[in-house]
Design a protein around this motif. Sequence first.
Motif, PDB file in Angstrom:
ATOM      1  N   ILE A  83       1.117  -1.637   0.100  1.00 29.71           N
ATOM      2  CA  ILE A  83      -0.450  -0.085  -0.511  1.00 29.71           C
ATOM      3  C   ILE A  83       1.049   1.053  -0.176  1.00 29.71           C
ATOM      4  O   ILE A  83       0.837   2.715  -0.648  1.00 29.71           O
ATOM      5  CB  ILE A  83      -1.119   0.071   1.067  1.00 29.71           C
ATOM      6  CG1 ILE A  83      -1.869  -1.560   0.770  1.00 29.71           C
ATOM      7  CG2 ILE A  83      -1.585   1.549   1.674  1.00 29.71           C
ATOM      8  CD1 ILE A  83      -3.061  -1.165   2.365  1.00 29.71           C
ATOM      9  N   ILE A  84       1.669   1.319   1.116  1.00 27.90           N
ATOM     10  CA  ILE A  84       3.116   2.422   0.842  1.00 27.90           C
ATOM     11  C   ILE A  84       3.389   2.597  -0.406  1.00 27.90           C
ATOM     12  O   ILE A  84       3.831   3.433  -0.907  1.00 27.90           O
ATOM     13  CB  ILE A  84       3.914   2.190   2.312  1.00 27.90           C
ATOM     14  CG1 ILE A  84       3.296   2.680   3.369  1.00 27.90           C
ATOM     15  CG2 ILE A  84       4.769   3.420   2.043  1.00 27.90           C
ATOM     16  CD1 ILE A  84       3.464   1.930   4.790  1.00 27.90           C
ATOM     17  N   ASN A  85       4.391   1.518  -1.186  1.00 26.13           N
ATOM     18  CA  ASN A  85       4.246   1.403  -3.144  1.00 26.13           C
ATOM     19  C   ASN A  85       3.517   2.414  -3.206  1.00 26.13           C
ATOM     20  O   ASN A  85       4.281   2.812  -4.252  1.00 26.13           O
ATOM     21  CB  ASN A  85       5.379   0.557  -2.833  1.00 26.13           C
ATOM     22  CG  ASN A  85       6.759   0.162  -2.244  1.00 26.13           C
ATOM     23  OD1 ASN A  85       7.158   0.837  -2.047  1.00 26.13           O
ATOM     24  ND2 ASN A  85       6.658  -1.149  -1.791  1.00 26.13           N
ATOM     25  N   ALA A  86       2.512   1.614  -3.190  1.00 21.02           N
ATOM     26  CA  ALA A  86       1.043   2.540  -4.142  1.00 21.02           C
ATOM     27  C   ALA A  86       0.842   3.453  -3.754  1.00 21.02           C
ATOM     28  O   ALA A  86       0.413   4.010  -5.155  1.00 21.02           O
ATOM     29  CB  ALA A  86       0.269   1.698  -4.120  1.00 21.02           C
ATOM     30  N   VAL A  87       0.912   3.704  -2.871  1.00 21.57           N
ATOM     31  CA  VAL A  87       0.961   5.725  -2.802  1.00 21.57           C
ATOM     32  C   VAL A  87       1.662   6.395  -2.793  1.00 21.57           C
ATOM     33  O   VAL A  87       1.649   7.560  -4.226  1.00 21.57           O
ATOM     34  CB  VAL A  87       0.146   5.714  -1.198  1.00 21.57           C
ATOM     35  CG1 VAL A  87       0.682   7.240  -1.509  1.00 21.57           C
ATOM     36  CG2 VAL A  87      -0.865   4.928  -0.746  1.00 21.57           C
ATOM     37  N   ARG A  88       3.161   5.743  -2.886  1.00 27.61           N
ATOM     38  CA  ARG A  88       4.137   6.556  -3.163  1.00 27.61           C
ATOM     39  C   ARG A  88       3.762   6.641  -4.754  1.00 27.61           C
ATOM     40  O   ARG A  88       4.315   7.761  -5.217  1.00 27.61           O
ATOM     41  CB  ARG A  88       5.632   6.080  -3.474  1.00 27.61           C
ATOM     42  CG  ARG A  88       5.432   6.173  -1.907  1.00 27.61           C
ATOM     43  CD  ARG A  88       7.064   5.531  -1.735  1.00 27.61           C
ATOM     44  NE  ARG A  88       7.313   5.381  -0.037  1.00 27.61           N
ATOM     45  CZ  ARG A  88       8.055   4.537   0.669  1.00 27.61           C
ATOM     46  NH1 ARG A  88       8.312   3.314   0.236  1.00 27.61           N
ATOM     47  NH2 ARG A  88       8.655   4.267   2.223  1.00 27.61           N
ATOM     48  N   PHE A  89       3.574   5.524  -5.803  1.00 28.95           N
ATOM     49  CA  PHE A  89       4.117   5.789  -6.727  1.00 28.95           C
ATOM     50  C   PHE A  89       3.001   6.294  -7.404  1.00 28.95           C
ATOM     51  O   PHE A  89       2.932   7.156  -8.440  1.00 28.95           O
ATOM     52  CB  PHE A  89       4.019   4.156  -7.635  1.00 28.95           C
ATOM     53  CG  PHE A  89       5.347   4.028  -8.066  1.00 28.95           C
ATOM     54  CD1 PHE A  89       6.179   4.188  -9.330  1.00 28.95           C
ATOM     55  CD2 PHE A  89       6.485   2.961  -7.164  1.00 28.95           C
ATOM     56  CE1 PHE A  89       7.234   4.300  -9.192  1.00 28.95           C
ATOM     57  CE2 PHE A  89       7.668   3.661  -7.697  1.00 28.95           C
ATOM     58  CZ  PHE A  89       8.447   3.950  -9.202  1.00 28.95           C
ATOM     59  N   ALA A  90       1.805   6.537  -7.273  1.00 24.87           N
ATOM     60  CA  ALA A  90       0.390   7.226  -7.389  1.00 24.87           C
ATOM     61  C   ALA A  90       0.788   8.935  -7.257  1.00 24.87           C
ATOM     62  O   ALA A  90       0.826   9.448  -8.298  1.00 24.87           O
ATOM     63  CB  ALA A  90      -1.106   7.259  -6.396  1.00 24.87           C
ATOM     64  N   PHE A  91       1.628   9.285  -5.802  1.00 28.48           N
ATOM     65  CA  PHE A  91       2.123  10.488  -5.727  1.00 28.48           C
ATOM     66  C   PHE A  91       3.210  10.482  -7.211  1.00 28.48           C
ATOM     67  O   PHE A  91       2.870  11.859  -8.188  1.00 28.48           O
ATOM     68  CB  PHE A  91       3.063  10.629  -4.741  1.00 28.48           C
ATOM     69  CG  PHE A  91       1.976  11.632  -3.574  1.00 28.48           C
ATOM     70  CD1 PHE A  91       1.146  12.518  -3.604  1.00 28.48           C
ATOM     71  CD2 PHE A  91       2.296  10.747  -2.044  1.00 28.48           C
ATOM     72  CE1 PHE A  91       1.166  12.764  -2.674  1.00 28.48           C
ATOM     73  CE2 PHE A  91       0.656  10.998  -1.476  1.00 28.48           C
ATOM     74  CZ  PHE A  91       0.466  12.434  -1.317  1.00 28.48           C
ATOM     75  N   VAL A  92       4.029   9.538  -7.630  1.00 32.10           N
ATOM     76  CA  VAL A  92       4.884   9.981  -8.361  1.00 32.10           C
ATOM     77  C   VAL A  92       4.030  10.391 -10.228  1.00 32.10           C
ATOM     78  O   VAL A  92       4.721  11.325 -10.781  1.00 32.10           O
ATOM     79  CB  VAL A  92       5.941   8.290  -8.874  1.00 32.10           C
ATOM     80  CG1 VAL A  92       7.269   8.915 -10.122  1.00 32.10           C
ATOM     81  CG2 VAL A  92       6.848   8.642  -7.822  1.00 32.10           C
ATOM     82  N   LEU A  93       3.137   8.881 -10.451  1.00 31.09           N
ATOM     83  CA  LEU A  93       1.864   9.778 -11.680  1.00 31.09           C
ATOM     84  C   LEU A  93       2.102  11.166 -11.290  1.00 31.09           C
ATOM     85  O   LEU A  93       1.803  11.929 -12.459  1.00 31.09           O
ATOM     86  CB  LEU A  93       1.007   8.599 -11.012  1.00 31.09           C
ATOM     87  CG  LEU A  93       0.046   8.540 -12.507  1.00 31.09           C
ATOM     88  CD1 LEU A  93       0.771   8.706 -14.230  1.00 31.09           C
ATOM     89  CD2 LEU A  93      -0.825   7.740 -12.466  1.00 31.09           C
ATOM     90  N   ALA A  94       1.294  11.173 -10.516  1.00 31.27           N
ATOM     91  CA  ALA A  94       0.534  12.912 -10.006  1.00 31.27           C
ATOM     92  C   ALA A  94       1.614  14.273 -10.340  1.00 31.27           C
ATOM     93  O   ALA A  94       1.494  15.095 -11.701  1.00 31.27           O
ATOM     94  CB  ALA A  94      -0.258  13.045  -8.894  1.00 31.27           C
ATOM     95  N   GLY A  95       3.350  13.763  -9.814  1.00 31.39           N
ATOM     96  CA  GLY A  95       3.568  14.614  -9.819  1.00 31.39           C
ATOM     97  C   GLY A  95       4.010  14.770 -11.834  1.00 31.39           C
ATOM     98  O   GLY A  95       4.895  15.907 -12.461  1.00 31.39           O
ATOM     99  N   CYS A  96       4.791  13.636 -12.200  1.00 32.18           N
ATOM    100  CA  CYS A  96       5.110  13.449 -13.505  1.00 32.18           C
ATOM    101  C   CYS A  96       3.645  13.998 -14.325  1.00 32.18           C
ATOM    102  O   CYS A  96       4.116  14.654 -15.323  1.00 32.18           O
ATOM    103  CB  CYS A  96       5.227  12.558 -13.696  1.00 32.18           C
ATOM    104  SG  CYS A  96       6.720  11.396 -12.938  1.00 32.18           S
ATOM    105  N   SER A  97       2.566  13.887 -14.514  1.00 34.35           N
ATOM    106  CA  SER A  97       1.773  14.181 -15.448  1.00 34.35           C
ATOM    107  C   SER A  97       2.044  15.184 -15.060  1.00 34.35           C
ATOM    108  O   SER A  97       1.555  15.800 -16.003  1.00 34.35           O
ATOM    109  CB  SER A  97       0.493  13.215 -14.498  1.00 34.35           C
ATOM    110  OG  SER A  97       0.792  11.883 -15.121  1.00 34.35           O
TER     111      SER A  97
END
Length: 156
Positions: A83-97
């Motif tokens: 869950i923690i990794n998925a939240v991190r990558f959701a933040f990365v996705l939002a930031g990259c986008s």
Amino acid sequence: MSVLLEKHHPYLFGAALAVGSYIFFKDRTLPTLQPLFSMTVDLGAIAIGFLGTAKGILLSIDSSKVIQDMRTLGSYERLTSYIINAVRFAFVLAGCSLLGVLADASLPKEATQPRLWMFAAWSGVVTTMAFTCYQVVNTFFDALKSKSRASSAVAV
């Protein structure tokens, strides 16, 4: 699936799709990036909210029998780390986008190479985020199946 592959498959698939996207679109017309990037900012934000809520629910039912059984099986720690990794990558996705929206708007129309690199990197991030979310769902379902099998064995 081996533990090593289970932990790292989102990153391997993300890297493979990034490279594959670059190769595939190298001599082709890229899709329009602005709407793609805009939509995935929203997708990343929704994923952050959903996964954060899931983690909050897990914390609130920490003393329940199901959570204790998951701890015994070792799946609770795995689930929380996923869950923690998925939240991190959701933040990365939002930031990259978001950066993609801004960068795409500032690039001249004929700047195809920077757009190709942006799209390839973004494809890798989207894929990694999707597979980290899959890890969460899959681990939770595995825990439910184990619990279900244990309950049906007791009932027999």
